[in-house]
Design a protein around this motif. Structure first.
Motif, PDB file in Angstrom:
ATOM      1  N   VAL A 126       0.885  -1.176   0.000  1.00  0.00           N
ATOM      2  CA  VAL A 126       0.000   0.000   0.000  1.00  0.00           C
ATOM      3  C   VAL A 126       0.920   1.223   0.000  1.00  0.00           C
ATOM      4  O   VAL A 126       2.099   1.114   0.345  1.00  0.00           O
ATOM      5  CB  VAL A 126      -0.936   0.038   1.242  1.00  0.00           C
ATOM      6  CG1 VAL A 126      -1.848  -1.172   1.277  1.00  0.00           C
ATOM      7  CG2 VAL A 126      -0.132   0.167   2.533  1.00  0.00           C
ATOM      8  N   PRO A 127       0.408   2.404  -0.357  1.00  0.00           N
ATOM      9  CA  PRO A 127       1.256   3.598  -0.330  1.00  0.00           C
ATOM     10  C   PRO A 127       1.807   3.865   1.076  1.00  0.00           C
ATOM     11  O   PRO A 127       1.111   3.669   2.077  1.00  0.00           O
ATOM     12  CB  PRO A 127       0.315   4.721  -0.775  1.00  0.00           C
ATOM     13  CG  PRO A 127      -0.764   4.040  -1.530  1.00  0.00           C
ATOM     14  CD  PRO A 127      -0.937   2.696  -0.900  1.00  0.00           C
ATOM     15  N   GLU A 128       3.050   4.306   1.143  1.00  0.00           N
ATOM     16  CA  GLU A 128       3.745   4.600   2.404  1.00  0.00           C
ATOM     17  C   GLU A 128       2.953   5.602   3.263  1.00  0.00           C
ATOM     18  O   GLU A 128       3.019   5.585   4.487  1.00  0.00           O
ATOM     19  CB  GLU A 128       5.109   5.175   2.027  1.00  0.00           C
ATOM     20  CG  GLU A 128       6.246   5.057   3.009  1.00  0.00           C
ATOM     21  CD  GLU A 128       6.719   3.703   3.455  1.00  0.00           C
ATOM     22  OE1 GLU A 128       6.585   3.483   4.663  1.00  0.00           O
ATOM     23  OE2 GLU A 128       7.243   2.886   2.669  1.00  0.00           O
ATOM     24  N   GLU A 129       2.143   6.466   2.596  1.00  0.00           N
ATOM     25  CA  GLU A 129       1.408   7.516   3.318  1.00  0.00           C
ATOM     26  C   GLU A 129       0.297   6.959   4.217  1.00  0.00           C
ATOM     27  O   GLU A 129      -0.253   7.698   5.043  1.00  0.00           O
ATOM     28  CB  GLU A 129       0.830   8.529   2.327  1.00  0.00           C
ATOM     29  CG  GLU A 129      -0.190   7.947   1.362  1.00  0.00           C
ATOM     30  CD  GLU A 129      -0.710   8.975   0.355  1.00  0.00           C
ATOM     31  OE1 GLU A 129      -0.202  10.107   0.330  1.00  0.00           O
ATOM     32  OE2 GLU A 129      -1.634   8.615  -0.404  1.00  0.00           O
ATOM     33  N   LEU A 130      -0.014   5.671   4.089  1.00  0.00           N
ATOM     34  CA  LEU A 130      -1.013   5.076   4.994  1.00  0.00           C
ATOM     35  C   LEU A 130      -0.451   4.824   6.385  1.00  0.00           C
ATOM     36  O   LEU A 130      -1.204   4.816   7.368  1.00  0.00           O
ATOM     37  CB  LEU A 130      -1.559   3.761   4.423  1.00  0.00           C
ATOM     38  CG  LEU A 130      -2.811   3.903   3.550  1.00  0.00           C
ATOM     39  CD1 LEU A 130      -2.482   4.530   2.214  1.00  0.00           C
ATOM     40  CD2 LEU A 130      -3.493   2.567   3.356  1.00  0.00           C
ATOM     41  N   LEU A 131       0.866   4.626   6.480  1.00  0.00           N
ATOM     42  CA  LEU A 131       1.481   4.275   7.761  1.00  0.00           C
ATOM     43  C   LEU A 131       1.199   5.304   8.859  1.00  0.00           C
ATOM     44  O   LEU A 131       0.729   4.933   9.945  1.00  0.00           O
ATOM     45  CB  LEU A 131       2.990   4.051   7.574  1.00  0.00           C
ATOM     46  CG  LEU A 131       3.780   3.671   8.829  1.00  0.00           C
ATOM     47  CD1 LEU A 131       3.253   2.391   9.461  1.00  0.00           C
ATOM     48  CD2 LEU A 131       5.271   3.522   8.497  1.00  0.00           C
ATOM     49  N   PRO A 132       1.443   6.625   8.612  1.00  0.00           N
ATOM     50  CA  PRO A 132       1.139   7.585   9.685  1.00  0.00           C
ATOM     51  C   PRO A 132      -0.344   7.647  10.048  1.00  0.00           C
ATOM     52  O   PRO A 132      -0.688   7.925  11.211  1.00  0.00           O
ATOM     53  CB  PRO A 132       1.630   8.933   9.125  1.00  0.00           C
ATOM     54  CG  PRO A 132       1.865   8.726   7.675  1.00  0.00           C
ATOM     55  CD  PRO A 132       2.123   7.272   7.476  1.00  0.00           C
ATOM     56  N   VAL A 133      -1.236   7.338   9.089  1.00  0.00           N
ATOM     57  CA  VAL A 133      -2.681   7.331   9.409  1.00  0.00           C
ATOM     58  C   VAL A 133      -2.980   6.182  10.372  1.00  0.00           C
ATOM     59  O   VAL A 133      -3.716   6.353  11.356  1.00  0.00           O
ATOM     60  CB  VAL A 133      -3.545   7.228   8.133  1.00  0.00           C
ATOM     61  CG1 VAL A 133      -5.031   7.274   8.488  1.00  0.00           C
ATOM     62  CG2 VAL A 133      -3.203   8.344   7.154  1.00  0.00           C
ATOM     63  N   TYR A 134      -2.395   5.002  10.093  1.00  0.00           N
ATOM     64  CA  TYR A 134      -2.569   3.879  11.023  1.00  0.00           C
ATOM     65  C   TYR A 134      -2.041   4.245  12.405  1.00  0.00           C
ATOM     66  O   TYR A 134      -2.692   3.991  13.425  1.00  0.00           O
ATOM     67  CB  TYR A 134      -1.857   2.622  10.511  1.00  0.00           C
ATOM     68  CG  TYR A 134      -2.686   1.797   9.560  1.00  0.00           C
ATOM     69  CD1 TYR A 134      -3.836   1.137   9.995  1.00  0.00           C
ATOM     70  CD2 TYR A 134      -2.333   1.665   8.214  1.00  0.00           C
ATOM     71  CE1 TYR A 134      -4.610   0.385   9.123  1.00  0.00           C
ATOM     72  CE2 TYR A 134      -3.103   0.916   7.327  1.00  0.00           C
ATOM     73  CZ  TYR A 134      -4.238   0.270   7.792  1.00  0.00           C
ATOM     74  OH  TYR A 134      -5.004  -0.474   6.927  1.00  0.00           O
ATOM     75  N   MET A 135      -0.856   4.874  12.448  1.00  0.00           N
ATOM     76  CA  MET A 135      -0.218   5.163  13.731  1.00  0.00           C
ATOM     77  C   MET A 135      -0.944   6.261  14.517  1.00  0.00           C
ATOM     78  O   MET A 135      -1.108   6.154  15.731  1.00  0.00           O
ATOM     79  CB  MET A 135       1.251   5.548  13.503  1.00  0.00           C
ATOM     80  CG  MET A 135       2.088   4.371  13.014  1.00  0.00           C
ATOM     81  SD  MET A 135       3.737   4.849  12.476  1.00  0.00           S
ATOM     82  CE  MET A 135       4.506   5.187  14.039  1.00  0.00           C
ATOM     83  N   GLU A 136      -1.397   7.297  13.808  1.00  0.00           N
ATOM     84  CA  GLU A 136      -1.942   8.468  14.501  1.00  0.00           C
ATOM     85  C   GLU A 136      -3.463   8.444  14.667  1.00  0.00           C
ATOM     86  O   GLU A 136      -3.993   9.004  15.634  1.00  0.00           O
ATOM     87  CB  GLU A 136      -1.536   9.741  13.742  1.00  0.00           C
ATOM     88  CG  GLU A 136      -0.033  10.011  13.781  1.00  0.00           C
ATOM     89  CD  GLU A 136       0.447  10.908  12.648  1.00  0.00           C
ATOM     90  OE1 GLU A 136      -0.383  11.673  12.101  1.00  0.00           O
ATOM     91  OE2 GLU A 136       1.640  10.841  12.297  1.00  0.00           O
ATOM     92  N   LYS A 137      -4.165   7.795  13.730  1.00  0.00           N
ATOM     93  CA  LYS A 137      -5.638   7.846  13.783  1.00  0.00           C
ATOM     94  C   LYS A 137      -6.303   6.497  14.061  1.00  0.00           C
ATOM     95  O   LYS A 137      -7.357   6.450  14.700  1.00  0.00           O
ATOM     96  CB  LYS A 137      -6.179   8.406  12.457  1.00  0.00           C
ATOM     97  CG  LYS A 137      -5.786   9.852  12.216  1.00  0.00           C
ATOM     98  CD  LYS A 137      -6.582  10.473  11.083  1.00  0.00           C
ATOM     99  CE  LYS A 137      -6.346  11.973  11.012  1.00  0.00           C
ATOM    100  NZ  LYS A 137      -7.110  12.624   9.952  1.00  0.00           N
ATOM    101  N   ILE A 138      -5.706   5.425  13.559  1.00  0.00           N
ATOM    102  CA  ILE A 138      -6.363   4.116  13.685  1.00  0.00           C
ATOM    103  C   ILE A 138      -6.001   3.408  14.995  1.00  0.00           C
ATOM    104  O   ILE A 138      -6.887   2.972  15.734  1.00  0.00           O
ATOM    105  CB  ILE A 138      -6.032   3.218  12.465  1.00  0.00           C
ATOM    106  CG1 ILE A 138      -6.562   3.851  11.170  1.00  0.00           C
ATOM    107  CG2 ILE A 138      -6.583   1.824  12.672  1.00  0.00           C
ATOM    108  CD1 ILE A 138      -8.070   3.920  11.032  1.00  0.00           C
ATOM    109  N   LEU A 139      -4.703   3.300  15.298  1.00  0.00           N
ATOM    110  CA  LEU A 139      -4.313   2.578  16.518  1.00  0.00           C
ATOM    111  C   LEU A 139      -4.952   3.149  17.784  1.00  0.00           C
ATOM    112  O   LEU A 139      -5.392   2.375  18.647  1.00  0.00           O
ATOM    113  CB  LEU A 139      -2.790   2.543  16.667  1.00  0.00           C
ATOM    114  CG  LEU A 139      -2.034   1.611  15.706  1.00  0.00           C
ATOM    115  CD1 LEU A 139      -0.535   1.719  15.940  1.00  0.00           C
ATOM    116  CD2 LEU A 139      -2.478   0.158  15.860  1.00  0.00           C
TER     117      LEU A 139
END
Length: 301
Positions: A126-139
């Motif tokens: 998946v695009p690298e830009e999803l990682l901060p969304v997982y870390m900051e908004k999803i987790l």
């Protein structure tokens, strides 16, 4: 507020017309185990991407918002669980976070099971830009997360080379929000075995479990989606992480072995199975999904 239907799952992940991955891999076991499943397909492809080609459609965040609005306007947006898997775009994942928060506002007891599907075997799909969304908004809003080793390393910024490393990584993930963390598969054992680890915090006390099993030399698609669905179901039914963990791994191993045995019959000696021959034998494993054999015992760490 509408009544919350018992054992009702909103599952947001990919789907395929042929085969078993994403929602196709998660829906059947959940239904067999007594859950009503409502699905939103983040992508709809003819088949999984391991074939020589695939065709289909990708939903965007506006499409997701539109579907969710339809549920809300009809007052049919009450669920006991939300399950997410493969999501391919940043805006779609951000919208998922908004939906989870909205669902939790109307049902504070809603459980969010997140399989943060980002990659495997050292590479992102998946695009690298999803990682901060997982870390900051999803987790921070997830109750249960089920990453593989690669995804755990991405989410924690640390390499996992031992059980001790994995326990540290799970602690980092706990501190970001999820009460239960399960590393579905990792490969650091000296003998090449697969190690799965599970950790949960109950009344401030941590429980950690480990299961090891032999690595089967074949490529299976949809197993992570099946893992997350089975874990959701058994955690709800048994309210016990150790038991749910054991049942989930036993189910996975039954499905994998049946799939490989059938593929070998279809292929014949000395030939490599095609992707179609390696599609998970889910329907044929209904009995084991409903009543997993006690094949594995989780060690208490």
């Amino acid at each position: 507020m509408a009544d919350i239907p018992e054992k009702s799952v909103l599952s947001i992940q990919s789907t395929v017309v042929f085969g078993y991955v994403g929602n196709k891999s998660a829906t059947f076991p959940l239904q067999v185990l007594g859950f009503d499943v409502s699905t939103v397909n983040s992508v709809q492809f003819s088949n999984h991407t391991g074939y020589k080609c695939f065709k289909g459609q990708v939903l965007n965040s506006d499409d997701l918002a539109c579907l969710y609005d339809g549920l809300k306007e009809n007052k049919i947006s009450a669920f006991s669980h939300i399950l997410t898997g493969y999501i391919g775009s940043k805006s779609f994942l951000e919208k998922v976070a908004d939906i989870v928060l909205d669902l939790k506002k109307s049902n504070p007891s809603l459980l969010y099971v997140c399989d943060p599907v980002m990659g495997d075997n050292g590479k992102m799909y998946v695009p690298e830009e999803l990682l901060p969304v997982y870390m900051e908004k999803i987790l921070p809003i997830a109750d249960i997360v089920t990453p593989n080793q690669f995804e755990t390393e991405k989410l924690t910024g640390m390499k996992i080379n031992s059980v001790e490393d994995a326990i540290k990584a799970m602690e980092i993930l706990h501190n970001k929000g999820p009460k239960t963390v399960v590393i579905s598969s990792s490969e650091f054992a000296a003998d090449g075995a697969i190690t799965s680890l599970a950790s949960t915090v109950i009344n401030g006390r941590k429980e950690v479990y480990k299961v090891q099993f032999e690595k089967i030399p074949a490529i299976f698609v949809g197993t992570g989606d099946l893992f997350a669905a089975c874990l959701l179901a058994w955690l709800e039914k048994d309210k016990n992480l150790k038991v749910a963990f054991e049942k989930t791994i036993s189910t996975l191993q039954c499905v994998i072995k049946r799939t490989l045995d059938r593929a070998r019959v279809l292929t014949g000696d000395g030939n490599n199975p095609t992707p179609a021959q390696m599609e998970l034998r889910l329907v044929q494993s209904k009995a084991e999904i409903e009543n997993p054999p006690h094949s594995y015992t989780a060690a208490v760490l």
